[in-house]
Design a protein around this motif. Structure first.
Motif, PDB file in Angstrom:
ATOM      1  N   THR A 119       0.846  -1.191   0.000  1.00  0.00           N
ATOM      2  CA  THR A 119       0.000   0.000   0.000  1.00  0.00           C
ATOM      3  C   THR A 119       0.880   1.239   0.000  1.00  0.00           C
ATOM      4  OG1 THR A 119      -0.090  -0.037   2.378  1.00  0.00           O
ATOM      5  CG2 THR A 119      -1.886  -1.119   1.215  1.00  0.00           C
ATOM      6  N   THR A 120       0.485   2.262  -0.761  1.00  0.00           N
ATOM      7  CA  THR A 120       1.223   3.529  -0.808  1.00  0.00           C
ATOM      8  C   THR A 120       0.250   4.652  -0.608  1.00  0.00           C
ATOM      9  OG1 THR A 120       0.934   3.692  -3.190  1.00  0.00           O
ATOM     10  CG2 THR A 120       2.979   2.681  -2.413  1.00  0.00           C
ATOM     11  N   PRO A 121       0.720   5.720  -0.001  1.00  0.00           N
ATOM     12  CA  PRO A 121      -0.188   6.843   0.198  1.00  0.00           C
ATOM     13  C   PRO A 121      -0.477   7.522  -1.136  1.00  0.00           C
ATOM     14  CG  PRO A 121       1.991   7.325   1.098  1.00  0.00           C
ATOM     15  CD  PRO A 121       1.999   5.919   0.610  1.00  0.00           C
ATOM     16  N   ASP A 122      -1.678   8.024  -1.306  1.00  0.00           N
ATOM     17  CA  ASP A 122      -2.047   8.798  -2.494  1.00  0.00           C
ATOM     18  C   ASP A 122      -1.393  10.166  -2.416  1.00  0.00           C
ATOM     19  OD1 ASP A 122      -3.542   7.402  -4.263  1.00  0.00           O
ATOM     20  OD2 ASP A 122      -5.486   7.973  -3.404  1.00  0.00           O
ATOM     21  N   LEU A 123      -0.834  10.626  -3.548  1.00  0.00           N
ATOM     22  CA  LEU A 123      -0.316  11.988  -3.587  1.00  0.00           C
ATOM     23  C   LEU A 123      -1.486  12.881  -3.934  1.00  0.00           C
ATOM     24  CD1 LEU A 123       3.018  11.502  -5.537  1.00  0.00           C
ATOM     25  CD2 LEU A 123       2.724  11.777  -3.088  1.00  0.00           C
ATOM     26  N   THR A 124      -1.643  13.905  -3.166  1.00  0.00           N
ATOM     27  CA  THR A 124      -2.750  14.825  -3.429  1.00  0.00           C
ATOM     28  C   THR A 124      -2.372  15.725  -4.581  1.00  0.00           C
ATOM     29  OG1 THR A 124      -1.904  16.466  -1.929  1.00  0.00           O
ATOM     30  CG2 THR A 124      -3.419  14.822  -1.008  1.00  0.00           C
ATOM     31  N   ASN A 125      -3.321  16.400  -5.125  1.00  0.00           N
ATOM     32  CA  ASN A 125      -3.077  17.321  -6.233  1.00  0.00           C
ATOM     33  C   ASN A 125      -2.089  18.406  -5.829  1.00  0.00           C
ATOM     34  OD1 ASN A 125      -4.634  15.990  -8.034  1.00  0.00           O
ATOM     35  ND2 ASN A 125      -6.468  17.238  -7.699  1.00  0.00           N
ATOM     36  N   ASP A 126      -2.166  18.876  -4.579  1.00  0.00           N
ATOM     37  CA  ASP A 126      -1.245  19.917  -4.107  1.00  0.00           C
ATOM     38  C   ASP A 126       0.190  19.388  -4.095  1.00  0.00           C
ATOM     39  OD1 ASP A 126      -3.334  21.634  -3.805  1.00  0.00           O
ATOM     40  OD2 ASP A 126      -3.522  21.357  -1.623  1.00  0.00           O
ATOM     41  N   THR A 127       0.370  18.165  -3.653  1.00  0.00           N
ATOM     42  CA  THR A 127       1.707  17.572  -3.597  1.00  0.00           C
ATOM     43  C   THR A 127       2.242  17.371  -5.006  1.00  0.00           C
ATOM     44  OG1 THR A 127       1.013  16.402  -1.598  1.00  0.00           O
ATOM     45  CG2 THR A 127       3.048  15.680  -2.624  1.00  0.00           C
ATOM     46  N   GLN A 128       1.401  16.896  -5.913  1.00  0.00           N
ATOM     47  CA  GLN A 128       1.823  16.714  -7.299  1.00  0.00           C
ATOM     48  C   GLN A 128       2.172  18.052  -7.933  1.00  0.00           C
ATOM     49  OE1 GLN A 128      -1.479  14.682  -9.112  1.00  0.00           O
ATOM     50  NE2 GLN A 128      -0.733  12.644  -8.503  1.00  0.00           N
ATOM     51  N   ASP A 129       1.373  19.054  -7.689  1.00  0.00           N
ATOM     52  CA  ASP A 129       1.642  20.385  -8.248  1.00  0.00           C
ATOM     53  C   ASP A 129       2.952  20.949  -7.704  1.00  0.00           C
ATOM     54  OD1 ASP A 129      -0.674  20.216  -9.698  1.00  0.00           O
ATOM     55  OD2 ASP A 129      -1.851  21.521  -8.357  1.00  0.00           O
ATOM     56  N   ALA A 130       3.210  20.723  -6.424  1.00  0.00           N
ATOM     57  CA  ALA A 130       4.451  21.220  -5.816  1.00  0.00           C
ATOM     58  C   ALA A 130       5.646  20.500  -6.431  1.00  0.00           C
ATOM     59  CB  ALA A 130       4.425  21.014  -4.304  1.00  0.00           C
ATOM     60  N   ARG A 131       5.526  19.194  -6.655  1.00  0.00           N
ATOM     61  CA  ARG A 131       6.613  18.415  -7.241  1.00  0.00           C
ATOM     62  C   ARG A 131       6.868  18.855  -8.690  1.00  0.00           C
ATOM     63  NH1 ARG A 131      11.309  16.344  -6.887  1.00  0.00           N
ATOM     64  NH2 ARG A 131      11.612  14.386  -7.982  1.00  0.00           N
ATOM     65  N   ILE A 132       5.791  19.091  -9.420  1.00  0.00           N
ATOM     66  CA  ILE A 132       5.918  19.562 -10.812  1.00  0.00           C
ATOM     67  C   ILE A 132       6.585  20.926 -10.839  1.00  0.00           C
ATOM     68  CG2 ILE A 132       4.606  20.366 -12.820  1.00  0.00           C
ATOM     69  CD1 ILE A 132       2.608  18.069 -12.227  1.00  0.00           C
ATOM     70  N   ALA A 133       6.185  21.808  -9.935  1.00  0.00           N
ATOM     71  CA  ALA A 133       6.788  23.143  -9.871  1.00  0.00           C
ATOM     72  C   ALA A 133       8.279  23.041  -9.530  1.00  0.00           C
ATOM     73  CB  ALA A 133       6.057  24.002  -8.845  1.00  0.00           C
ATOM     74  N   GLU A 134       8.618  22.133  -8.636  1.00  0.00           N
ATOM     75  CA  GLU A 134      10.019  21.922  -8.253  1.00  0.00           C
ATOM     76  C   GLU A 134      10.831  21.423  -9.449  1.00  0.00           C
ATOM     77  OE1 GLU A 134      12.249  18.672  -5.512  1.00  0.00           O
ATOM     78  OE2 GLU A 134      10.472  19.616  -4.614  1.00  0.00           O
ATOM     79  N   LEU A 135      10.295  20.468 -10.199  1.00  0.00           N
ATOM     80  CA  LEU A 135      10.986  19.932 -11.373  1.00  0.00           C
ATOM     81  C   LEU A 135      11.106  20.984 -12.478  1.00  0.00           C
ATOM     82  CD1 LEU A 135       9.443  16.339 -11.534  1.00  0.00           C
ATOM     83  CD2 LEU A 135      11.763  16.964 -10.866  1.00  0.00           C
ATOM     84  N   GLU A 136      10.055  21.778 -12.665  1.00  0.00           N
ATOM     85  CA  GLU A 136      10.106  22.850 -13.668  1.00  0.00           C
ATOM     86  C   GLU A 136      11.163  23.878 -13.294  1.00  0.00           C
ATOM     87  OE1 GLU A 136       6.074  24.246 -13.915  1.00  0.00           O
ATOM     88  OE2 GLU A 136       5.548  22.812 -15.485  1.00  0.00           O
ATOM     89  N   SER A 137      11.265  24.176 -12.007  1.00  0.00           N
ATOM     90  CA  SER A 137      12.282  25.115 -11.532  1.00  0.00           C
ATOM     91  C   SER A 137      13.693  24.561 -11.785  1.00  0.00           C
ATOM     92  CB  SER A 137      12.070  25.395 -10.049  1.00  0.00           C
ATOM     93  OG  SER A 137      13.114  26.177  -9.540  1.00  0.00           O
TER      94      SER A 137
END
Length: 178
Positions: A21-39
């Protein structure tokens, strides 16, 4: 049991096909990760542009240095030759000189010029009595004479070399085999 309910309320749990079992990533967490990768991507692009610009600057500076080296390569040699030119000008400016004083002046100027040649590794090629070498000599004529065939009999014009590289071959007359 109470703890399990609290834990499941905080993070939804998804079942994986392998049973983990793995925790679901919320939309906020995914958006933060995407923003970090884009940066990080933007930083990498900026670094690439910087490196390209720096490379271009180095290439341009090297081209400028080469151009300056070409333009001023003869600066020291030219400065030394100016002293010889000044001596010749001074000799021409003398009005009441006899032939002997002119001859002495020309001899001193010739010595001055030879000194400049030595300083810059320019050597005379004066091969009288040497074997003919087509790399250093240019035969103008061959004459029958006493001596070893293919030996330089006389020099019509001295040759010169710069650091052992021929600038001008000596123009010579060579002994012809009988």
């Amino acid at each position: 049991m109470q703890e399990e309910n609290n834990a499941s309320a905080a993070e939804p749990i998804n079942s994986q096909p392998d049973g983990q079992t793995t925790p679901d990533l919320t939309n906020d967490t995914q958006d933060a990760r995407i923003a970090e990768l884009e940066s990080a991507l933007e930083e990498a692009k900026a670094q690439v542009l910087y490196v390209k610009a720096e490379g271009e600057n180095i290439r341009r500076r090297a081209a400028d240095d080469i151009d300056k080296a070409r333009k001023f390569a003869l600066e020291k040699f030219s400065g030394e030759l100016l002293a010889v030119k000044d001596s010749l000008d001074a000799a021409l400016a003398v009005e009441n000189a006899d032939v002997d004083s002119y001859k002495n002046g020309v001899e001193l100027t010739a010595k001055q010029l030879l000194s400049v040649f030595e300083k810059f590794n320019i050597a005379e090629i004066n091969p009288v009595g040497e074997k003919f070498d087509p790399n250093k000599h240019q035969a103008i004529s061959m004459v029958p004479a006493e001596g070893e065939p293919n030996t330089v009999l006389s020099v019509l014009q001295k040759g010169y070399s710069l650091n052992e590289r021929v600038l001008r071959p000596a123009l010579v007359t060579v002994i012809q085999a009988k």
